[in-house]
Motif scaffolding. Structure first.
Motif, PDB file in Angstrom:
ATOM      1  N   GLY A 162     -11.852  11.245  -1.828  1.00  0.00           N
ATOM      2  CA  GLY A 162     -12.233   9.935  -1.318  1.00  0.00           C
ATOM      3  C   GLY A 162     -11.123   9.129  -0.694  1.00  0.00           C
ATOM      4  O   GLY A 162     -11.331   7.959  -0.324  1.00  0.00           O
ATOM      5  N   LYS A 163      -9.934   9.701  -0.534  1.00  0.00           N
ATOM      6  CA  LYS A 163      -8.836   8.971   0.095  1.00  0.00           C
ATOM      7  C   LYS A 163      -9.073   8.870   1.601  1.00  0.00           C
ATOM      8  O   LYS A 163      -9.784   9.664   2.204  1.00  0.00           O
ATOM      9  N   ILE A 164      -8.453   7.856   2.200  1.00  0.00           N
ATOM     10  CA  ILE A 164      -8.552   7.671   3.652  1.00  0.00           C
ATOM     11  C   ILE A 164      -7.565   8.606   4.331  1.00  0.00           C
ATOM     12  O   ILE A 164      -6.377   8.622   4.011  1.00  0.00           O
ATOM     13  N   LEU A 165      -8.052   9.396   5.274  1.00  0.00           N
ATOM     14  CA  LEU A 165      -7.208  10.283   6.065  1.00  0.00           C
ATOM     15  C   LEU A 165      -7.243   9.814   7.513  1.00  0.00           C
ATOM     16  O   LEU A 165      -8.301   9.808   8.149  1.00  0.00           O
ATOM     17  N   ILE A 166      -6.086   9.404   8.037  1.00  0.00           N
ATOM     18  CA  ILE A 166      -5.981   9.004   9.436  1.00  0.00           C
ATOM     19  C   ILE A 166      -5.632  10.238  10.257  1.00  0.00           C
ATOM     20  O   ILE A 166      -4.553  10.814  10.084  1.00  0.00           O
ATOM     21  N   ASN A 167      -6.523  10.633  11.125  1.00  0.00           N
ATOM     22  CA  ASN A 167      -6.290  11.806  11.964  1.00  0.00           C
ATOM     23  C   ASN A 167      -5.729  11.371  13.316  1.00  0.00           C
ATOM     24  O   ASN A 167      -6.435  10.809  14.140  1.00  0.00           O
ATOM     25  N   CYS A 168      -4.445  11.645  13.532  1.00  0.00           N
ATOM     26  CA  CYS A 168      -3.869  11.342  14.845  1.00  0.00           C
ATOM     27  C   CYS A 168      -3.358  12.604  15.528  1.00  0.00           C
ATOM     28  O   CYS A 168      -2.490  12.541  16.401  1.00  0.00           O
ATOM     29  N   THR A 169      -3.905  13.764  15.122  1.00  0.00           N
ATOM     30  CA  THR A 169      -3.532  15.021  15.768  1.00  0.00           C
ATOM     31  C   THR A 169      -4.301  15.183  17.079  1.00  0.00           C
ATOM     32  O   THR A 169      -5.371  14.609  17.265  1.00  0.00           O
TER      33      THR A 169
ATOM     34  N   MET B 269       0.839  -1.187   0.000  1.00  0.00           N
ATOM     35  CA  MET B 269       0.000   0.000   0.000  1.00  0.00           C
ATOM     36  C   MET B 269       0.878   1.243   0.000  1.00  0.00           C
ATOM     37  O   MET B 269       1.954   1.259   0.591  1.00  0.00           O
ATOM     38  N   LYS B 270       0.420   2.291  -0.644  1.00  0.00           N
ATOM     39  CA  LYS B 270       1.132   3.565  -0.669  1.00  0.00           C
ATOM     40  C   LYS B 270       0.543   4.471   0.422  1.00  0.00           C
ATOM     41  O   LYS B 270      -0.652   4.764   0.412  1.00  0.00           O
ATOM     42  N   ILE B 271       1.415   4.895   1.355  1.00  0.00           N
ATOM     43  CA  ILE B 271       0.988   5.679   2.502  1.00  0.00           C
ATOM     44  C   ILE B 271       1.731   7.007   2.510  1.00  0.00           C
ATOM     45  O   ILE B 271       2.957   7.042   2.407  1.00  0.00           O
ATOM     46  N   ALA B 272       0.980   8.089   2.636  1.00  0.00           N
ATOM     47  CA  ALA B 272       1.575   9.411   2.792  1.00  0.00           C
ATOM     48  C   ALA B 272       1.528   9.781   4.258  1.00  0.00           C
ATOM     49  O   ALA B 272       0.464   9.692   4.887  1.00  0.00           O
ATOM     50  N   SER B 273       2.646  10.192   4.816  1.00  0.00           N
ATOM     51  CA  SER B 273       2.679  10.683   6.192  1.00  0.00           C
ATOM     52  C   SER B 273       2.927  12.179   6.150  1.00  0.00           C
ATOM     53  O   SER B 273       4.025  12.623   5.799  1.00  0.00           O
ATOM     54  N   ILE B 274       1.887  12.956   6.449  1.00  0.00           N
ATOM     55  CA  ILE B 274       2.056  14.404   6.541  1.00  0.00           C
ATOM     56  C   ILE B 274       2.485  14.692   7.969  1.00  0.00           C
ATOM     57  O   ILE B 274       1.680  14.776   8.885  1.00  0.00           O
ATOM     58  N   GLY B 275       3.762  14.806   8.121  1.00  0.00           N
ATOM     59  CA  GLY B 275       4.383  14.891   9.433  1.00  0.00           C
ATOM     60  C   GLY B 275       5.449  13.814   9.544  1.00  0.00           C
ATOM     61  O   GLY B 275       5.217  12.659   9.185  1.00  0.00           O
TER      62      GLY B 275
ATOM     63  N   GLY C 158       8.632  14.217  -0.068  1.00  0.00           N
ATOM     64  CA  GLY C 158       8.134  15.144  -1.073  1.00  0.00           C
ATOM     65  C   GLY C 158       7.413  16.285  -0.400  1.00  0.00           C
ATOM     66  O   GLY C 158       7.358  16.378   0.833  1.00  0.00           O
ATOM     67  N   THR C 159       6.860  17.156  -1.199  1.00  0.00           N
ATOM     68  CA  THR C 159       6.038  18.224  -0.660  1.00  0.00           C
ATOM     69  C   THR C 159       4.718  17.625  -0.161  1.00  0.00           C
ATOM     70  O   THR C 159       4.410  16.460  -0.418  1.00  0.00           O
ATOM     71  N   ILE C 160       3.940  18.428   0.517  1.00  0.00           N
ATOM     72  CA  ILE C 160       2.651  17.951   1.001  1.00  0.00           C
ATOM     73  C   ILE C 160       1.760  17.547  -0.171  1.00  0.00           C
ATOM     74  O   ILE C 160       1.131  16.479  -0.150  1.00  0.00           O
ATOM     75  N   MET C 161       1.733  18.346  -1.212  1.00  0.00           N
ATOM     76  CA  MET C 161       0.903  18.021  -2.376  1.00  0.00           C
ATOM     77  C   MET C 161       1.391  16.754  -3.065  1.00  0.00           C
ATOM     78  O   MET C 161       0.593  15.928  -3.510  1.00  0.00           O
ATOM     79  N   GLU C 162       2.695  16.577  -3.155  1.00  0.00           N
ATOM     80  CA  GLU C 162       3.239  15.355  -3.763  1.00  0.00           C
ATOM     81  C   GLU C 162       2.883  14.125  -2.930  1.00  0.00           C
ATOM     82  O   GLU C 162       2.530  13.080  -3.487  1.00  0.00           O
ATOM     83  N   ALA C 163       2.953  14.257  -1.615  1.00  0.00           N
ATOM     84  CA  ALA C 163       2.629  13.123  -0.750  1.00  0.00           C
ATOM     85  C   ALA C 163       1.148  12.771  -0.851  1.00  0.00           C
ATOM     86  O   ALA C 163       0.788  11.589  -0.903  1.00  0.00           O
ATOM     87  N   VAL C 164       0.296  13.782  -0.881  1.00  0.00           N
ATOM     88  CA  VAL C 164      -1.143  13.537  -1.000  1.00  0.00           C
ATOM     89  C   VAL C 164      -1.458  12.840  -2.313  1.00  0.00           C
ATOM     90  O   VAL C 164      -2.276  11.908  -2.367  1.00  0.00           O
ATOM     91  N   ALA C 165      -0.825  13.267  -3.385  1.00  0.00           N
ATOM     92  CA  ALA C 165      -1.048  12.630  -4.684  1.00  0.00           C
ATOM     93  C   ALA C 165      -0.551  11.183  -4.671  1.00  0.00           C
ATOM     94  O   ALA C 165      -1.137  10.303  -5.314  1.00  0.00           O
TER      95      ALA C 165
END
Length: 199
Positions: free
Chosen positions: A85-92, A1-7, A52-59
């Protein structure tokens, strides 16, 4: 699976490292993906990680982990744009009595939001197994399929996922566990955790 970690701090970096070790592909989204700090993290995480940048990670990501400071939530989600429609895991987490869950649901455009990993210290995420059992990760969300995906990601790294219902149920759990944490953390330190036993 491809996972983006913003943070890419303690929570994002720890979870990203865990998932990359299990052959998931991870991209850390950052304001400065070429920083020395990020280079050091990528060396530790290994070949399955990139930055990557935030936009690159989201893509890039099929699943997006939101693991940023409360003050960065609005800016980051505005930069992320339509999550389609992507899954966003909120751990803030916020510690001023307001709900991070409600804020993220309001700001994350067209995301399937799952609340998870926010009631566990990064030290427990890094090593969730104890001699007497396994740390429990409480999850909530309105989309059962999205919750199931996040539960699998939790169990992959050794956590015991427990789905507790929608946002209202999670808000009650956060209050209760926050009270328990305030009592037990001074006694046991940051590596203590809770485990749900059931028959």
């Amino acid at each position: 699976m491809k996972i983006a970690s913003i943070g890419s701090g303690n929570i994002g970096g720890t979870l990203g490292k865990q998932w990359a070790a299990l052959e998931h592909r991870v991209m850390f989204g950052s304001r400065d993906p070429h920083s020395e700090k990020m280079k050091l993290l990528l060396q530790v995480v290994g070949a399955n990680a990139q930055a990557g940048t935030i936009m690159e990670a989201v893509a890039f990501g099929e699943v997006i982990l939101l693991a940023v400071l409360p003050s960065d939530v609005e800016r980051v989600l505005a930069e992320a744009g339509d999550l389609d429609g992507k899954i966003l895991i909120n751990c803030t987490n916020r510690y001023d009595g307001t709900s991070s869950d409600a804020e993220v649901r309001r700001l994350a455009r067209n995301a399937r939001v799952v609340r998870a990993f926010h009631m566990l210290p990064w030290e427990v995420l890094a090593n969730p197994r104890y001699e007497a059992g396994t740390a429990t990760a409480f999850l909530s969300g309105d989309d059962p399929a999205a919750v199931e995906v996040v539960a699998k990601l939790a169990s992959d790294i050794g956590l015991d996922p427990v789905e507790i219902g929608g946002p209202d149920a999670m808000a009650k759990a956060e209050t209760a566990i926050g009270m328990i944490w305030s009592i037990l953390a001074p006694k046991f330190g940051r590596e203590y955790s809770l485990s749900v036993l059931r028959r």
